[in-house]
Write a protein that holds these residues in place. Structure first.
Motif, PDB file in Angstrom:
ATOM      1  N   VAL A  46     -10.393  47.387  15.467  1.00 37.77           N
ATOM      2  CA  VAL A  46     -10.050  47.561  16.582  1.00 37.77           C
ATOM      3  C   VAL A  46     -10.835  48.299  17.694  1.00 37.77           C
ATOM      4  O   VAL A  46     -10.634  49.358  17.775  1.00 37.77           O
ATOM      5  N   LYS A  47     -10.816  47.466  18.965  1.00 35.45           N
ATOM      6  CA  LYS A  47     -10.706  48.132  19.793  1.00 35.45           C
ATOM      7  C   LYS A  47     -10.130  48.949  21.387  1.00 35.45           C
ATOM      8  O   LYS A  47      -9.374  47.554  21.169  1.00 35.45           O
ATOM      9  N   LEU A  48      -9.559  49.714  20.827  1.00 34.63           N
ATOM     10  CA  LEU A  48      -8.083  50.009  21.572  1.00 34.63           C
ATOM     11  C   LEU A  48      -8.490  50.382  23.236  1.00 34.63           C
ATOM     12  O   LEU A  48      -9.315  51.108  24.076  1.00 34.63           O
ATOM     13  N   PRO A  49      -7.276  50.022  23.500  1.00 26.31           N
ATOM     14  CA  PRO A  49      -7.299  49.298  25.827  1.00 26.31           C
ATOM     15  C   PRO A  49      -7.417  51.307  26.020  1.00 26.31           C
ATOM     16  O   PRO A  49      -6.683  51.666  25.608  1.00 26.31           O
ATOM     17  N   GLU A  50      -8.143  51.319  26.905  1.00 27.47           N
ATOM     18  CA  GLU A  50      -8.420  52.397  27.792  1.00 27.47           C
ATOM     19  C   GLU A  50      -5.842  52.844  28.506  1.00 27.47           C
ATOM     20  O   GLU A  50      -6.046  53.676  28.689  1.00 27.47           O
ATOM     21  N   SER A  51      -5.591  52.150  28.857  1.00 26.92           N
ATOM     22  CA  SER A  51      -4.449  51.420  29.300  1.00 26.92           C
ATOM     23  C   SER A  51      -3.199  51.845  28.336  1.00 26.92           C
ATOM     24  O   SER A  51      -2.168  52.143  29.022  1.00 26.92           O
ATOM     25  N   LEU A  52      -3.496  51.405  26.991  1.00 25.73           N
ATOM     26  CA  LEU A  52      -2.506  52.096  26.299  1.00 25.73           C
ATOM     27  C   LEU A  52      -2.049  53.561  26.339  1.00 25.73           C
ATOM     28  O   LEU A  52      -2.426  54.602  26.106  1.00 25.73           O
ATOM     29  N   GLN A  53      -0.676  53.776  26.526  1.00 27.23           N
ATOM     30  CA  GLN A  53      -0.004  54.740  26.163  1.00 27.23           C
ATOM     31  C   GLN A  53       0.724  54.736  25.195  1.00 27.23           C
ATOM     32  O   GLN A  53       1.606  55.661  25.039  1.00 27.23           O
ATOM     33  N   ASP A  54       1.339  53.765  24.331  1.00 25.31           N
ATOM     34  CA  ASP A  54       2.135  53.822  23.425  1.00 25.31           C
ATOM     35  C   ASP A  54       2.115  52.792  22.214  1.00 25.31           C
ATOM     36  O   ASP A  54       1.882  51.935  22.372  1.00 25.31           O
ATOM     37  N   MET A  55       2.451  53.315  20.862  1.00 24.43           N
ATOM     38  CA  MET A  55       1.633  52.305  20.200  1.00 24.43           C
ATOM     39  C   MET A  55       2.290  52.552  18.797  1.00 24.43           C
ATOM     40  O   MET A  55       2.674  53.514  18.117  1.00 24.43           O
ATOM     41  N   ASP A  56       3.260  51.749  17.968  1.00 27.06           N
ATOM     42  CA  ASP A  56       3.860  51.766  16.797  1.00 27.06           C
ATOM     43  C   ASP A  56       3.144  50.960  16.049  1.00 27.06           C
ATOM     44  O   ASP A  56       3.989  49.373  16.409  1.00 27.06           O
ATOM     45  N   LEU A  57       3.017  50.880  14.674  1.00 22.83           N
ATOM     46  CA  LEU A  57       2.312  49.888  14.085  1.00 22.83           C
ATOM     47  C   LEU A  57       2.926  50.022  12.536  1.00 22.83           C
ATOM     48  O   LEU A  57       2.181  49.609  11.897  1.00 22.83           O
ATOM     49  N   SER A  58       4.101  50.849  12.409  1.00 19.67           N
ATOM     50  CA  SER A  58       4.216  51.004  11.187  1.00 19.67           C
ATOM     51  C   SER A  58       5.255  49.979  10.674  1.00 19.67           C
ATOM     52  O   SER A  58       4.914  48.762  10.674  1.00 19.67           O
ATOM     53  N   HIS A  59       5.168  50.351   9.043  1.00 23.75           N
ATOM     54  CA  HIS A  59       5.390  48.939   8.005  1.00 23.75           C
ATOM     55  C   HIS A  59       4.587  47.935   8.122  1.00 23.75           C
ATOM     56  O   HIS A  59       5.495  46.835   8.319  1.00 23.75           O
TER      57      HIS A  59
END
Length: 335
Positions: free
Chosen positions: A263-276
């Motif tokens: 995955v290429k993470l966007p520079e604009s990303l500020q919070d990310m929850d991928l849990s579960h």
């Protein structure tokens, strides 16, 4: 987010008017449009004259009534906004007879029940509609697509059930779509994924939605995406668009299965929850260059060393634990 710029209106304008109000009528009462006042009183009667609307007195200016706002130039009712009060019953059909209504907002009105009335389609100036924290129920009406000026739709934490209408994609100005906390089922319509609207908020969390995210989302763009606590499966990597505006992403508590290292993470990303979920691979090194204030990837199938740097190590072990073989700060050292 009102459409009209508020301007100062001096009371002296009314006092020097060539047609002064009668002694039995207050100066402010002449501001209220008579047609709108009749509709508001009809709405009150339809709700069985609830105690919460005692300020809706026919001898006073309807622009000063609880939850009512008027345009300061035209004196037409533009806003009905109720929060945390008791309005037992259903949304009256007469609401559709307020032609200049811009905002219809019910928040935390627990005793408001029944469906959204079809008469709402007459409100062609409506830009904001909310039933947040009410007991409004039924399927989300297909006819909402007739509200062509709608940009804010919040039906969250109500009692809506059934599928998401594909026709919502026909709202050309829609930027905020919040449907979380209902009992919605089925897939996300392809028409929504194909929408060329730029969503500020796209929130379908805490429903019973299922299905897969399309592999290609060439037109879809959103600042905030929340699909938390549903039954989605498959590859969600298409949501990470490097040329998009994504800043908030919550995919937690689903069954997504994809390789995060690709995955290429966007520079604009500020919070990310991928849990579960069932996400595989390793955490991309590019994550150290992001200005994150929230990160959670726990309860997945990730492996490898946690990238060191940026704000990554500021998050506790609970953001990373219960993976297949992740290691490195803040988890134990890699062997």
């Amino acid at each position: 987010m009102d459409t009209h710029t508020l301007r100062l209106v001096l009371l002296s304008v009314f006092l020097v008017s060539s047609s002064l109000p009668s002694p039995t009528l207050s100066v402010s009462s002449v501001r209220c449009n008579p047609s709108d006042k009749r509709v508001l009183l009809k709405i009150k009667k339809s709700l069985n004259n609830p105690q919460s609307l005692t300020s809706w007195n026919p001898n006073t200016n309807c622009c000063d009534w609880l939850g009512v706002s008027c345009d300061l130039q035209t004196n037409r009712v533009t806003t009905l906004r109720f929060s945390g009060i008791s309005i037992p019953g259903q949304i009256p059909a007469a609401i559709g007879d307020l032609p200049y209504l811009d905002t219809l907002d019910f928040v935390n009105v627990a005793d408001l029940t029944g469906p959204i009335p079809y008469s709402i389609t007459k409100l062609q100036n409506l830009r904001m509609l909310s039933t947040l924290l009410t007991n409004i129920s039924g399927p989300i009406p297909e006819f909402l697509h007739q509200l062509k000026n709608l940009w804010f739709l919040d039906l969250s934490y109500s009692n809506f059930y059934g599928p998401i209408p594909a026709s919502l994609a026909n709202l050309p100005k829609l930027e905020v779509l919040e449907l979380g906390g209902n009992k919605l089922t089925g897939n996300i319509p392809d028409s929504l994924w194909a929408s060329q609207n730029r969503f500020v908020v796209f929130d379908l969390s805490q429903n019973q939605l299922s299905g897969k995210i399309p592999k290609s989302l060439s037109h879809f763009n959103a600042d905030s995406i929340n699909l938390r606590n549903n039954k989605f499966t498959g590859d969600a990597s298409a949501l990470f668009k490097t040329n998009g505006t994504l800043s908030h992403l919550d995919l937690s508590w689903n069954e997504f299965d994809f390789d995060l290292s690709r995955v290429k993470l966007p520079e604009s990303l500020q919070d990310m929850d991928l849990s579960h979920n069932r996400i595989r691979g390793s955490i991309p090194k590019e994550i150290t260059g992001l200005n994150l204030y929230w990160l959670k990837v726990s309860y997945n199938r990730l492996c490898g060393e946690i990238p060191f740097g940026g704000k990554v190590q500021e998050f506790g072990a609970d953001s990373f634990f219960h993976n297949r073989c992740l290691c490195g700060q803040p988890l134990p050292k890699c062997k």
